[in-house]
Write a protein that holds these residues in place. Structure first.
Motif, PDB file in Angstrom:
ATOM      1  N   HIS B  34       0.837  -1.207   0.000  1.00 22.01           N
ATOM      2  CA  HIS B  34       0.000   0.000   0.000  1.00 22.01           C
ATOM      3  C   HIS B  34       0.873   1.259   0.000  1.00 22.01           C
ATOM      4  O   HIS B  34       0.645   2.209  -0.753  1.00 22.01           O
ATOM      5  CB  HIS B  34      -0.913   0.006   1.231  1.00 22.01           C
ATOM      6  N   GLU B  35       1.886   1.215   0.849  1.00 24.72           N
ATOM      7  CA  GLU B  35       2.788   2.361   0.985  1.00 24.72           C
ATOM      8  C   GLU B  35       3.497   2.653  -0.346  1.00 24.72           C
ATOM      9  O   GLU B  35       3.594   3.802  -0.777  1.00 24.72           O
ATOM     10  CB  GLU B  35       3.807   2.032   2.089  1.00 24.72           C
ATOM     11  N   ARG B  38       1.202   4.214  -2.908  1.00 26.04           N
ATOM     12  CA  ARG B  38       0.950   5.611  -2.568  1.00 26.04           C
ATOM     13  C   ARG B  38       2.170   6.471  -2.956  1.00 26.04           C
ATOM     14  O   ARG B  38       2.032   7.545  -3.548  1.00 26.04           O
ATOM     15  CB  ARG B  38       0.690   5.692  -1.061  1.00 26.04           C
ATOM     16  N   ILE B  39       3.339   5.967  -2.647  1.00 20.54           N
ATOM     17  CA  ILE B  39       4.556   6.733  -2.955  1.00 20.54           C
ATOM     18  C   ILE B  39       4.736   6.865  -4.465  1.00 20.54           C
ATOM     19  O   ILE B  39       5.004   7.951  -4.980  1.00 20.54           O
ATOM     20  CB  ILE B  39       5.789   6.090  -2.278  1.00 20.54           C
ATOM     21  N   ASN B  42       2.574   9.388  -6.049  1.00 21.62           N
ATOM     22  CA  ASN B  42       3.007  10.760  -5.769  1.00 21.62           C
ATOM     23  C   ASN B  42       4.288  11.138  -6.508  1.00 21.62           C
ATOM     24  O   ASN B  42       4.383  12.210  -7.086  1.00 21.62           O
ATOM     25  CB  ASN B  42       3.242  10.944  -4.264  1.00 21.62           C
ATOM     26  N   ARG B 158      13.980   4.292   2.444  1.00 23.19           N
ATOM     27  CA  ARG B 158      12.792   4.367   1.617  1.00 23.19           C
ATOM     28  C   ARG B 158      12.809   5.638   0.762  1.00 23.19           C
ATOM     29  O   ARG B 158      12.571   5.622  -0.433  1.00 23.19           O
ATOM     30  CB  ARG B 158      11.566   4.380   2.538  1.00 23.19           C
ATOM     31  N   GLN B 159      13.145   6.738   1.442  1.00 23.67           N
ATOM     32  CA  GLN B 159      13.079   8.040   0.794  1.00 23.67           C
ATOM     33  C   GLN B 159      13.960   8.116  -0.454  1.00 23.67           C
ATOM     34  O   GLN B 159      13.603   8.738  -1.435  1.00 23.67           O
ATOM     35  CB  GLN B 159      13.543   9.089   1.802  1.00 23.67           C
ATOM     36  N   GLY B 221      14.105  15.411   3.359  1.00 19.33           N
ATOM     37  CA  GLY B 221      13.169  15.729   2.273  1.00 19.33           C
ATOM     38  C   GLY B 221      12.354  16.984   2.535  1.00 19.33           C
ATOM     39  O   GLY B 221      12.099  17.769   1.608  1.00 19.33           O
ATOM     40  N   ASN B 222      11.950  17.174   3.802  1.00 16.84           N
ATOM     41  CA  ASN B 222      11.121  18.344   4.109  1.00 16.84           C
ATOM     42  C   ASN B 222      11.905  19.638   3.922  1.00 16.84           C
ATOM     43  O   ASN B 222      11.396  20.623   3.383  1.00 16.84           O
ATOM     44  CB  ASN B 222      10.588  18.256   5.538  1.00 16.84           C
ATOM     45  N   MET B 225      12.384  20.275   0.222  1.00 17.44           N
ATOM     46  CA  MET B 225      11.129  20.751  -0.389  1.00 17.44           C
ATOM     47  C   MET B 225      10.951  22.249  -0.109  1.00 17.44           C
ATOM     48  O   MET B 225      10.678  23.037  -1.024  1.00 17.44           O
ATOM     49  CB  MET B 225       9.968  19.950   0.201  1.00 17.44           C
ATOM     50  N   PHE B 261       5.987  14.769  -7.869  1.00 17.15           N
ATOM     51  CA  PHE B 261       5.313  15.435  -6.762  1.00 17.15           C
ATOM     52  C   PHE B 261       5.856  16.857  -6.560  1.00 17.15           C
ATOM     53  O   PHE B 261       5.119  17.843  -6.553  1.00 17.15           O
ATOM     54  CB  PHE B 261       5.561  14.549  -5.534  1.00 17.15           C
TER      55      PHE B 261
END
Lengths: 79, 342
Positions: B34-35, B38-39, B42, B158-159, B221-222, B225, B261
């Motif tokens: 699921h993850e 979703r990724i 995006n 993951r990122q 990542g934040n 961004m 994204f």
């Protein structure tokens, strides 16, 4: 700022029904509340509402109410 | 730094990708189905290219350069300078660009440079090429950008594993009729937001970097961004002013390609149409300093056909932190699709 518009966007991000997003909704109990959601909210606010918020402010939010408090404190328009 | 150079042109852009592909969906067992879904929806990244052990950044850039020379019928002996931009040079010493001089059969009078940059690197490479053409007797400069970054990605990250891939590119910059406006910036206080914190033996990292991701590539990542949302519109505005262009007259904003994204957010923030911000991440992911020329290699023909290249803005942003852009005419350039390297 239009609260409903914001709620709709957050519901989309978290992949849950917008009716379930009460003020007390606990963000961290939601599987999709992760770095992608945080970064999406930062982008969302920037693009749609022209608000720049600190990442830490979003990361600290526990509930939907906390999120709206952050938005309100960064804008002169009440939510 | 903001500046304008005259009498330039980009003649052609080629690229090379490792043949080996990592299907992001295949990581479902590790990161959850699921993850991942979703990724992927995006980021828009479905596969990335992964260089086989032993394949270095120079191998990809050399392959792209050979292809470019062949397609443009360029005698390697006529290249006056080689600029190599990468975060992943083949060795600590010698400079990768000097080894490439030999492998590409460039003349011994070729001047070669390595520049250590990531996602802003193509702009830095073009700036160096413009300087060489403007201030010396150089007539032809080869700008190679690339990374073999996948060995620096932690298997649990993951990122990054779902986003970053390997690629190499080659761009021929020559004397021409175009004026380029450039803007370049650096803010080293953001060094920790994107870093591969490794040192030479017996050297020490600053305390805060000790054990950070064990030397594997790290991205906040934040922070990245927020940084991109702030600087990209500023660079675009600066270039529009330098060129006296209206934003609506720009046909192509070829931005660094971190993921769909972020590019969609940037496009909305720039308030420009989707057609003007091409995206090419689906099969290659984020390829760092290669991303802008790789995008042009993949989609340049289509943009050219649509007459979107006479007013083009390229913009890179990332590790350093560093960022910058160039406004130029790409309508006379030739674009060659990526070739694959085993």
């Amino acid at each position: 700022m239009n609260k409903q518009l914001l709620l709709d966007e957050v519901a989309k991000l978290l992949e849950i029904n917008v009716e379930n997003l009460a003020d007390g909704f606990e963000l961290k109990k939601c599987m999709n509340w992760d770095s992608l959601a945080v970064v999406s909210i930062i982008g969302l606010l920037d693009v749609h509402f022209n608000i720049s918020v600190e990442i830490e402010q979003i990361e600290r939010c526990q509930t939907i109410r906390d999120l709206f408090d952050v938005f309100s404190s960064n804008t002169s328009v009440a939510v | 730094m903001q500046t304008t150079f005259s009498y330039l042109k980009i003649s052609g852009i080629a690229s090379a990708l490792p043949k080996q592909t990592l299907d992001i969906k295949a990581l479902a067992g590790q990161f959850g189905e699921h993850e991942l879904k979703r990724i992927i929806s995006n980021t828009g990244v479905e596969t990335v290219r992964v260089a086989k052990p032993g394949v270095n950044t120079s191998d990809l850039c050399v392959a792209a350069s050979h292809h470019l020379f062949q397609k443009l019928s360029i005698d390697p002996g006529t290249i006056d300078a080689l600029v190599f931009v990468s975060q992943t040079p083949d060795r600590v010493a010698p400079a990768t660009s000097s080894m490439m001089q030999h492998r590409l059969s460039l003349s011994n009078s070729t001047v070669t440079f390595d520049i250590n940059y990531g996602c802003s690197g193509y702009i830095y490479g073009l700036y160096q090429a413009a300087l060489l053409l403007a201030a010396s007797r150089c007539k032809r400069v080869l700008v190679c950008t690339g990374d073999v970054i996948t060995p620096l990605l932690h298997s649990e990250s993951r990122q990054l594993r779902l986003l970053l891939g390997d690629a190499g590119t080659a761009t021929l910059v020559e004397s021409g009729e175009d004026d380029w406006s450039l803007a370049l910036y650096t803010d080293g206080s953001g060094d920790g937001h994107l870093t591969a914190a490794r040192t030479l033996p017996n050297q020490k990292l600053p305390q805060e970097f000790n054990n950070r991701n064990n030397g594997y590539y790290h991205m906040d990542g934040n922070q990245v961004m927020s940084f991109a949302m702030r600087v990209v519109p500023e660079v675009v505005d600066t270039l529009l002013t330098l060129k006296s262009w209206r934003k609506s007259s720009v046909g192509t904003f070829a931005l660094h390609q971190p993921n769909a994204f972020m590019l969609n957010f940037l496009r909305k923030k720039l308030n420009v149409s989707a057609e003007t911000v091409p995206i090419a991440v689906q099969t290659v992911g984020n390829t760092g300093p290669a991303s802008i020329p790789l995008l042009l290699s993949m989609r340049g023909d289509e943009l050219k056909k649509n007459n979107q290249l006479s007013k083009s803005i390229l913009c890179g942003f990332g590790v350093g932190l560093s960022w910058g852009g160039v406004a130029l005419n790409l309508s006379n350039a030739d674009f060659f699709k990526p070739i694959e390297l085993n």
